[in-house]
Design a protein around this motif. Structure first.
Motif, PDB file in Angstrom:
ATOM      1  N   TYR A  83      37.186 -32.793 -17.862  1.00 28.14           N
ATOM      2  CA  TYR A  83      38.246 -32.020 -18.511  1.00 28.14           C
ATOM      3  C   TYR A  83      39.382 -31.882 -17.507  1.00 28.14           C
ATOM      4  CZ  TYR A  83      37.056 -27.731 -15.931  1.00 28.14           C
ATOM      5  OH  TYR A  83      36.847 -26.800 -14.942  1.00 28.14           O
ATOM      6  N   ALA A  84      40.499 -31.294 -17.924  1.00 22.23           N
ATOM      7  CA  ALA A  84      41.749 -31.372 -17.153  1.00 22.23           C
ATOM      8  C   ALA A  84      41.659 -30.836 -15.735  1.00 22.23           C
ATOM      9  CB  ALA A  84      42.856 -30.644 -17.913  1.00 22.23           C
ATOM     10  N   TYR A  85      40.860 -29.774 -15.503  1.00 24.29           N
ATOM     11  CA  TYR A  85      40.816 -29.158 -14.180  1.00 24.29           C
ATOM     12  C   TYR A  85      39.521 -29.463 -13.432  1.00 24.29           C
ATOM     13  CZ  TYR A  85      45.000 -26.615 -15.553  1.00 24.29           C
ATOM     14  OH  TYR A  85      46.268 -26.301 -15.948  1.00 24.29           O
ATOM     15  N   ASP A  86      38.962 -30.605 -13.699  1.00 24.10           N
ATOM     16  CA  ASP A  86      37.703 -31.011 -13.070  1.00 24.10           C
ATOM     17  C   ASP A  86      37.975 -31.733 -11.747  1.00 24.10           C
ATOM     18  OD1 ASP A  86      35.011 -31.417 -12.744  1.00 24.10           O
ATOM     19  OD2 ASP A  86      34.870 -33.062 -14.183  1.00 24.10           O
ATOM     20  N   ASP A  87      38.889 -31.201 -10.923  1.00 21.44           N
ATOM     21  CA  ASP A  87      39.321 -31.898  -9.704  1.00 21.44           C
ATOM     22  C   ASP A  87      38.284 -31.979  -8.590  1.00 21.44           C
ATOM     23  OD1 ASP A  87      42.540 -32.252  -9.964  1.00 21.44           O
ATOM     24  OD2 ASP A  87      41.862 -30.444 -10.963  1.00 21.44           O
ATOM     25  N   PRO A  88      37.593 -30.888  -8.235  1.00 20.19           N
ATOM     26  CA  PRO A  88      36.796 -30.895  -6.993  1.00 20.19           C
ATOM     27  C   PRO A  88      35.772 -32.012  -6.895  1.00 20.19           C
ATOM     28  CG  PRO A  88      37.023 -28.665  -7.842  1.00 20.19           C
ATOM     29  CD  PRO A  88      37.550 -29.575  -8.897  1.00 20.19           C
ATOM     30  N   PRO A 146      43.404 -23.368 -13.931  1.00 17.54           N
ATOM     31  CA  PRO A 146      41.985 -23.651 -13.660  1.00 17.54           C
ATOM     32  C   PRO A 146      41.086 -22.428 -13.664  1.00 17.54           C
ATOM     33  CG  PRO A 146      43.305 -23.885 -11.664  1.00 17.54           C
ATOM     34  CD  PRO A 146      44.271 -23.740 -12.800  1.00 17.54           C
ATOM     35  N   ARG A 147      41.643 -21.239 -13.503  1.00 17.93           N
ATOM     36  CA  ARG A 147      40.801 -20.033 -13.532  1.00 17.93           C
ATOM     37  C   ARG A 147      40.334 -19.705 -14.942  1.00 17.93           C
ATOM     38  NH1 ARG A 147      45.007 -18.436 -10.379  1.00 17.93           N
ATOM     39  NH2 ARG A 147      45.825 -17.112 -12.047  1.00 17.93           N
ATOM     40  N   VAL A 148      41.193 -19.990 -15.905  1.00 17.82           N
ATOM     41  CA  VAL A 148      40.874 -19.647 -17.291  1.00 17.82           C
ATOM     42  C   VAL A 148      40.218 -20.813 -18.024  1.00 17.82           C
ATOM     43  CG1 VAL A 148      41.815 -18.874 -19.509  1.00 17.82           C
ATOM     44  CG2 VAL A 148      42.779 -18.001 -17.363  1.00 17.82           C
ATOM     45  N   CYS A 149      40.730 -22.024 -17.793  1.00 19.52           N
ATOM     46  CA  CYS A 149      40.180 -23.189 -18.484  1.00 19.52           C
ATOM     47  C   CYS A 149      38.918 -23.660 -17.768  1.00 19.52           C
ATOM     48  CB  CYS A 149      41.208 -24.311 -18.538  1.00 19.52           C
ATOM     49  SG  CYS A 149      40.739 -25.609 -19.712  1.00 19.52           S
TER      50      CYS A 149
END
Length: 281
Positions: free
Chosen positions: A217-222, A195-198
Motif C-alpha cells: 500500500y502507499a506508505y509501505d516504505d520501511p 502514514p500515521r493514519v493510513c
C-alpha cells in the motif's frame, strides 16, 4: 537447472561475439528476462532509452538495454497482447493505450518495478496498482545494501474474488482495494493521507504476506524501498527472488552471487567435465 544453464550459455555466447564499444560506467544496464510460460510484452515509461518503451519477450527470451543516471521510471509486464505490424493493438493487462511502445504508464492492475537512478539508486516493486505478473529486481555488481526486491508469488492464484480480473473464466490480474472501492482509507488520501493514519488493511496484508519485499500500500516504505550505488539491474518475470541471474556490462558477464565470468566458466566446466567423472564411480 537445464533451463538456467541454457540461458547462461546464451549470455556467454553474447559475450564472446560482442565487439561493441566499451559501455560508459555512468550507464545502468537493464537485463529484462521472461521466465513465464506465456509471452510478455514489457512496458517501460518513460521509454526513450528502452527500445521506445515496449517490445515482445517470448518465454525464455531476454533484452539488454541501457539507461542513463538521472532516469526515473517504471517497468511492468503486459499480458494477452495482440499488435499488428505497425505496433497498434491492445493487451488484457498492463495495457498502455493502443501502442506496442508505451507513451504512458500501464493501466491497473499491473505489478510495477520502479526506479530512480542517481548517485544512490532507489528501486522497488509495487503492488499499489494491483498485480498481474510475478516480477523481481536483482541488482548486480553494485555497492551498498543492494537487496533483491520483488514479488515472486503468483497472486492470481490467491486473489480475493472481489479484486479478481478474469478473462474466459481465468484470473488474469488482481486489482488493488483502492482501485476497486475507491475510498480514502484504501487509497491513503484525504484524512488518511499520511502514514500515521493510513495503516495496512485486510487486502494489503494479503499482498504483503505473499510478497514481503514489495509495496502493498502507499506508505509501505520501511520494508519495500531499496538502495544501491553503481549497479546494473536484472528484471525477471515469473522467477524466484533466489534465482541466479546475469548481466553483461563493460565487456564482462557478471552473475548474482558469483565472481562473474570466471565463476561461470568454473561452474560450467565442473558440470560438463567433472560431474560425469564423479557419476562414473
Amino acid at each position: 537447472m537445464a533451463r538456467l544453464n541454457l540461458h547462461l550459455l546464451l549470455l556467454l555466447i553474447l559475450l564472446v561475439l560482442s565487439s561493441g564499444p566499451k559501455m560508459m560506467e555512468s550507464l545502468r544496464v537493464f537485463t529484462i528476462t521472461n521466465y513465464c510460460k506465456e509471452t510478455v510484452w514489457p512496458g517501460i515509461f518513460p521509454g526513450e532509452n528502452f527500445n521506445g518503451g515496449g517490445f515482445e519477450l517470448k518465454p525464455g527470451q531476454s533484452s539488454v538495454l541501457n539507461a542513463p543516471v538521472g532516469w526515473s521510471g517504471r517497468i511492468w509486464g503486459r499480458t494477452g497482447c495482440s499488435f499488428d505490424k505497425n505496433g497498434n493493438g491492445s493487451c488484457k493487462t498492463g495495457t498502455c493505450g493502443s501502442f506496442l511502445k508505451c507513451r504512458a504508464s500501464g493501466e491497473t492492475p499491473a505489478s510495477l518495478a520502479e526506479f530512480t537512478l542517481t548517485t544512490l539508486d532507489f528501486y522497488d516493486v509495487s503492488l499499489v496498482d494491483g498485480f498481474n505478473l510475478p516480477i523481481t529486481v536483482t541488482p548486480i555488481n553494485g555497492k551498498g545494501n543492494c537487496s533483491v526486491a520483488g514479488c515472486d508469488a503468483d497472486l492470481r492464484d490467491t486473489c480475493p474474488s472481489e479484486l479478481a480480473v478474469k478473462s474466459k473464466g481465468k484470473v488474469i490480474g488482481c486489482r488493488s482495494a483502492c482501485d476497486v472501492f475507491n475510498t480514502d482509507e484504501y487509497c491513503c488520501r484525504g484524512l488518511y493521507g499520511n502514514p500515521r493514519v493510513c495503516q495496512p488493511t485486510f487486502y494489503s496484508k494479503k499482498f504483503k504476506e505473499a510478497c514481503p519485499t514489495a509495496y502493498s500500500y502507499a506508505y509501505d516504505d520501511p520494508t519495500s524501498i531499496c538502495t544501491c550505488a553503481g549497479t546494473d539491474y536484472v528484471i525477471t518475470f515469473c522467477s524466484s527472488r533466489k534465482r541466479e541471474v546475469c548481466t553483461y556490462h563493460n565487456n564482462k558477464l557478471v552473475c548474482s552471487g558469483s565472481r562473474g565470468l570466471k565463476s561461470l566458466i568454473e561452474r560450467w566446466w565442473a558440470l560438463v567435465f567433472v560431474l560425469p567423472l564423479l557419476l562414473a564411480f
